[in-house]
Design a protein around this motif. Structure first.
Motif, short mmCIF file in Angstrom:
data_model
loop_
_atom_site.label_atom_id
_atom_site.label_comp_id
_atom_site.label_asym_id
_atom_site.label_seq_id
_atom_site.Cartn_x
_atom_site.Cartn_y
_atom_site.Cartn_z
N GLY A 54 -3.15 -2.40 -9.83
CA GLY A 54 -4.21 -2.81 -8.91
C GLY A 54 -4.09 -4.24 -8.45
O GLY A 54 -5.03 -4.78 -7.85
N ALA A 55 -2.94 -4.88 -8.70
CA ALA A 55 -2.75 -6.29 -8.32
C ALA A 55 -2.80 -6.44 -6.81
O ALA A 55 -2.25 -5.62 -6.07
CB ALA A 55 -1.43 -6.81 -8.87
N LEU B 120 -9.95 4.32 -16.61
CA LEU B 120 -9.99 3.23 -15.64
C LEU B 120 -11.04 3.48 -14.57
O LEU B 120 -11.67 2.54 -14.08
CB LEU B 120 -8.62 3.04 -15.00
N SER B 121 -11.26 4.72 -14.21
CA SER B 121 -12.30 5.05 -13.25
C SER B 121 -13.68 4.70 -13.82
O SER B 121 -14.56 4.20 -13.11
CB SER B 121 -12.25 6.53 -12.87
N ALA B 122 -13.86 4.97 -15.11
CA ALA B 122 -15.12 4.62 -15.76
C ALA B 122 -15.31 3.10 -15.77
O ALA B 122 -16.41 2.60 -15.51
CB ALA B 122 -15.14 5.16 -17.19
N ALA B 123 -14.23 2.38 -16.04
CA ALA B 123 -14.31 0.92 -16.06
C ALA B 123 -14.64 0.36 -14.68
O ALA B 123 -15.39 -0.62 -14.56
CB ALA B 123 -12.99 0.33 -16.57
N ALA B 124 -14.09 0.99 -13.65
CA ALA B 124 -14.35 0.51 -12.29
C ALA B 124 -15.82 0.61 -11.94
O ALA B 124 -16.34 -0.18 -11.13
CB ALA B 124 -13.52 1.32 -11.29
N LYS B 125 -16.54 1.54 -12.57
CA LYS B 125 -17.97 1.70 -12.31
C LYS B 125 -18.81 0.82 -13.24
O LYS B 125 -19.94 0.46 -12.89
CB LYS B 125 -18.36 3.16 -12.51
N ARG C 57 -8.68 0.00 -7.35
CA ARG C 57 -7.32 0.20 -6.88
C ARG C 57 -6.42 0.66 -8.03
O ARG C 57 -5.60 1.57 -7.88
CB ARG C 57 -6.79 -1.11 -6.29
N ALA C 58 -6.59 0.04 -9.20
CA ALA C 58 -5.79 0.41 -10.37
C ALA C 58 -6.09 1.84 -10.80
O ALA C 58 -5.18 2.60 -11.15
CB ALA C 58 -6.05 -0.56 -11.51
N ARG D 234 0.83 -1.20 0.00
CA ARG D 234 0.00 0.00 0.00
C ARG D 234 0.87 1.26 0.00
O ARG D 234 0.56 2.24 -0.66
CB ARG D 234 -0.93 -0.01 1.21
N ALA D 235 1.95 1.22 0.75
CA ALA D 235 2.85 2.38 0.78
C ALA D 235 3.49 2.60 -0.58
O ALA D 235 3.64 3.72 -1.04
CB ALA D 235 3.93 2.16 1.85
#
Length: 292
Positions: free
Chosen positions: A172-173, A213-218, A200-201, A13-14
Motif C-alpha cells: 500500500g506504499a 488488513l481489511s478489518a484494520a483499514a476500517k 490500498r494494502a 497502479r498497474a
C-alpha cells in the motif's frame, strides 16, 4: 547520501493490479537508460537499488514467501498519556504457510507481576492463538482469536504485528523516499521511507492476509501508516517499522485519546525450519476472560 522521492503514478497502479492477479511485474519501471541489464547485478541477484522503490516494496511479501521460513524478533511500543510500554517477542515464521510461533514478553509494569511468564502466540491465517494469556484463562488452555473480526486486524492486538501482514502493508506504499544503503547485522540493506495506505494494502494483499488488513483499514483512525523498511540485495525484508495511530476509548467523562503504536520487525536466519501445530479444539478455552 542521495535521497530520491517517488510518487505513486499510473505505472505503480498497474503493477498493483498485476499483483492482485498473482503476477508480479519484476522488470516494470526500472530506473535508468535504455539497454542494460535491468534488474540483475550479474550474480543472479536483483539490483534492488536500481529499481523503482514502489516495485521493490510491492513485491517484498512475495520475495519472503519464496524464502520460506525465517527467525523473527519483534517489539511494539505504545505511547499514550505520556506513558510508554514496550512488548517484545521472538520466534520463527513461515511466509509460505503464513504460520509462526512466538514468545511474547510483557514488561513488568504492564503485567503487574515480576514472575509473569511469556505468552506463547501461534500465528495462522485469520487466527491468533495465545497461551499463558492470564485474565482467568487456565494455564493449560489456549485462547483463539478471529483476527478478521478485530478492529485492528491483529496489527497491534497481540503485541506483535503478524510478519506477513507487516510485509503486505508495503503493497500500500504511496510516497516513498529512498534513503540509501546502510548495514544491518553485517548485511547491506537499502532503506526506504514512506507511507502505506491501509485500504490500498488490503486490496493488493494476498487472499490469506486480505481479511485481517481489511478489518484494520476500517478500525484505525488513520488509513496512512508511516514506515521505514530495510531490504537486502535480494529484495528480502530485513527490518520494518510501522507507526499506527488510533483513538482509545476514554473513561466516563473523558475524551478519547490518540494512541500511537510503533511496531518493529526484524527478520534473519532465512531458511530456518518452522513447525507450528495448532491446538486441538479440546485445548481451546471457551469461558469468560476477565477484562482490565
Amino acid at each position: 547520501m542521495v535521497v530520491q522521492q517517488y510518487r505513486d503514478g499510473g505505472g505503480a497502479r498497474a503493477a498493483r493490479a498485476l499483483a492482485v492477479a498473482g503476477v508480479i511485474a519484476v522488470t516494470a519501471g526500472c530506473v535508468g537508460g535504455g539497454g542494460g541489464g535491468g534488474g540483475s547485478d550479474g550474480s543472479g541477484q536483483r539490483a534492488v537499488a536500481a529499481e523503482r522503490p514502489l516495485d521493490v516494496l510491492g513485491r517484498a511479501a512475495g520475495v519472503l514467501a519464496e524464502a520460506g521460513g525465517a527467525e523473527a524478533r519483534t517489539s511494539m511500543e505504545t505511547a499514550a498519556g505520556g506513558t510508554r510500554v514496550t512488548i517484545r517477542g521472538e520466534g520463527t515464521y513461515d511466509f509460505r504457510t503464513q504460520m509462526g510461533r512466538l514468545k511474547v514478553v510483557l514488561p513488568t509494569d504492564a503485567a503487574g507481576a515480576d514472575d509473569r511468564r511469556p505468552i506463547t502466540e501461534l500465528l495462522a491465517p485469520g487466527a491468533l492463538y495465545m497461551k499463558n494469556r492470564g485474565a482467568g484463562v487456565p494455564d493449560d488452555k489456549w485462547v483463539r482469536i478471529d483476527t478478521t473480526a478485530l478492529e485492528d486486524g491483529n496489527l497491534v492486538t497481540g503485541g506483535v504485528t503478524d510478519p506477513m501482514a507487516a510485509a503486505e502493508l508495503l503493497r500500500g506504499a504511496a510516497d516513498v523516499t529512498y534513503e540509501g544503503k546502510s548495514e544491518l547485522a553485517g548485511v547491506t540493506v537499502h532503506h526506504y521511507r514512506g507511507v502505506a495506505d491501509l485500504n490500498r494494502a488490503a486490496r493488493a494483499a494476498s487472499q490469506r492476509s486480505r481479511g485481517a488488513l481489511s478489518a484494520a483499514a476500517k478500525g484505525f483512525s488513520k488509513d496512512a501508516v508511516p514506515f521505514d523498511a530495510y531490504l537486502d540485495e535480494e529484495g528480502r525484508l530485513r527490518k520494518v517499522r510501522h507507526r499506527f495511530s488510533f483513538a482509545s476509548e476514554g473513561r466516563e467523562g473523558q475524551e478519547a485519546a490518540e494512541v500511537t503504536v510503533v511496531s518493529t520487525l526484524l527478520l534473519y536466519g532465512f531458511g530456518a525450519p518452522v513447525t507450528v501445530k495448532l491446538p486441538d479444539e479440546d485445548d481451546i478455552y471457551t469461558g469468560e476472560i476477565r477484562q482490565g
